[in-house]
Design an enzyme around this catalytic site. Structure first.
Site, mmCIF file in Angstrom:
data_model
loop_
_atom_site.group_PDB
_atom_site.id
_atom_site.type_symbol
_atom_site.label_atom_id
_atom_site.label_comp_id
_atom_site.label_asym_id
_atom_site.label_seq_id
_atom_site.Cartn_x
_atom_site.Cartn_y
_atom_site.Cartn_z
ATOM 1 N N GLY A 174 -16.674 -0.599 -4.453
ATOM 2 C CA GLY A 174 -16.072 0.548 -5.133
ATOM 3 C C GLY A 174 -16.956 1.783 -5.162
ATOM 4 O O GLY A 174 -16.830 2.613 -6.070
ATOM 5 N N GLY A 175 -17.852 1.917 -4.189
ATOM 6 C CA GLY A 175 -18.756 3.071 -4.117
ATOM 7 C C GLY A 175 -20.109 2.836 -4.749
ATOM 8 O O GLY A 175 -21.027 3.656 -4.607
ATOM 9 N N LEU A 176 -20.281 1.707 -5.433
ATOM 10 C CA LEU A 176 -21.542 1.429 -6.120
ATOM 11 C C LEU A 176 -22.719 1.364 -5.156
ATOM 12 O O LEU A 176 -23.846 1.767 -5.500
ATOM 13 C CB LEU A 176 -21.427 0.100 -6.879
ATOM 14 C CG LEU A 176 -22.549 -0.223 -7.866
ATOM 15 C CD1 LEU A 176 -22.452 0.656 -9.104
ATOM 16 C CD2 LEU A 176 -22.493 -1.698 -8.274
ATOM 17 N N TYR A 224 0.842 -1.202 0.000
ATOM 18 C CA TYR A 224 0.000 0.000 0.000
ATOM 19 C C TYR A 224 0.882 1.258 0.000
ATOM 20 O O TYR A 224 1.894 1.324 0.682
ATOM 21 C CB TYR A 224 -0.929 0.022 1.204
ATOM 22 C CG TYR A 224 -2.051 -0.986 1.154
ATOM 23 C CD1 TYR A 224 -2.301 -1.744 0.013
ATOM 24 C CD2 TYR A 224 -2.876 -1.195 2.255
ATOM 25 C CE1 TYR A 224 -3.326 -2.669 -0.020
ATOM 26 C CE2 TYR A 224 -3.909 -2.119 2.231
ATOM 27 C CZ TYR A 224 -4.113 -2.858 1.090
ATOM 28 O OH TYR A 224 -5.137 -3.775 1.049
#
Length: 333
Positions: free
Chosen positions: A223-225, A53
């Site tokens: 993913g925000g969906l 990361y």
């Protein structure tokens, strides 16, 4: 905050996991430290990261940010169940356009030893509570992997081992090999699992339950969906990007997400909070990973722990996002 056991272990962890992937790439160090302080104040004791990361030239940066936070003292390290991962290539001397230097990635005994020591240095700690394999390594036998892990456990550098992105049969292989060696084996599996992506229910979750692994879903909002993206766009807010934007290009998928937002709105609830709360109702789930970029996003995630979903809403969610069903019935008679 609610707590539960991590799989079949005696380790108690919070039912929300603080994901740190945004620390560095999207959230600066000062704000990252503030979010970790707020998470600890709210009772979140389970922090997840990975050696890669920070990504690209900055890989390792996220672990370093966490290490600097631990270094502030105040019993920060003692209060945290720290999880990180190994697999991605961490070589820093590869020439542009040339393959990365060998033996700096995957799950060889050599790379595991090297990667643990590097993570400990960045994290400014003497041990990692949960050391996770970020992906399967088709070229390294589990006998070699467990030999390396058992040595690290004996040295006190790690306490538990977990997997991430493993199929069900690899969970079985890993733990059957560990059982033959007389060691604990995997205690957790971190997998892609949410309302819109339920394939883990076919084999991964059942395998985890049978072998006593806690399930740690990543990308709980896909993913925000599942975070109310259509409503936000209509109100001039943040537009969909990445996986969410690609999904919404399909009219049928967009209609499905709209049906979800309508259903949640009818119950007077927020889509993102419902998506997290739904995962907390699923068998075998220890807690989803939330990756806030801001303190406000963390506050929203915390409300999901207190949210109780009624039978009518749960049934409606299954209608909008039906799961595949268990294996083998999902693909056989």
């Amino acid at each position: 905050m609610e707590y539960t056991q991590l799989g079949r272990t005696g380790l108690k962890v919070s039912r929300l996991v603080l994901g740190t992937m945004n620390f560095g790439p999207q959230t600066d160090e000062a704000d990252s430290h503030a979010i970790m302080d707020a998470a600890l104040d709210a009772g979140i004791n389970f922090f997840d990261t990975a050696n890669v990361y920070g990504w690209g030239e900055n890989k390792g940066r996220t672990e370093a940010i966490i290490g600097n936070w631990f270094a502030k003292g105040g019993e920060r390290r003692d209060k945290v169940v720290l999880a990180t991962k190994v697999y991605g290539n961490m070589a820093t001397d590869a020439q542009p356009g040339q393959p990365a230097w060998p033996n700096h990635d995957r799950l060889s005994a050599l790379n595991i030893r090297r990667a643990v020591d590097a993570s400990l240095k960045r994290l400014q700690t003497d041990h990692i509570d949960l050391y996770q394999f970020h992906h399967i390594d088709r070229n390294t036998p589990f006998e070699e992997i467990w030999q390396a892990i058992d040595t690290l456990v004996q040295q006190g550098k790690i306490l538990y081992a977990g997997s991430s992105n493993f199929p069900g049969y690899k969970i079985a292989q890993a733990n059957e090999t560990a059982a033959r060696r007389g060691t604990l084996g995997l205690v957790s599996e971190q997998c892609l699992y949410n309302l819109a992506e339920r394939r883990a229910e076919m084999e991964v979750v059942p395998a985890a339950q049978d072998y006593g692994l806690g399930v740690i879903p990543w990308s709980p909002l896909h993913g925000g969906l599942l975070g109310g993206i259509i409503k936000k766009e209509a109100e001039g807010g943040r537009r969909a990007s990445g996986r969410a934007a690609d999904t919404l290009k399909d009219p049928a998928a967009r209609a499905q997400v709209q049906a979800y937002e309508d259903l949640v709105g009818k119950h007077g609830l927020e889509p993102g909070e419902v998506a997290l709360a739904w995962l907390l109702t699923r068998p075998g789930v220890t807690g989803p990973i939330v990756g806030p970029r801001t303190a406000a996003q963390l506050e929203s995630a915390l409300r999901a722990v207190e949210l109780e979903l009624g039978d009518e809403l749960l049934a409606g969610l299954d209608e909008v996002f039906p799961g595949p069903g268990p294996s083998p019935e999902a693909f056989a008679w």
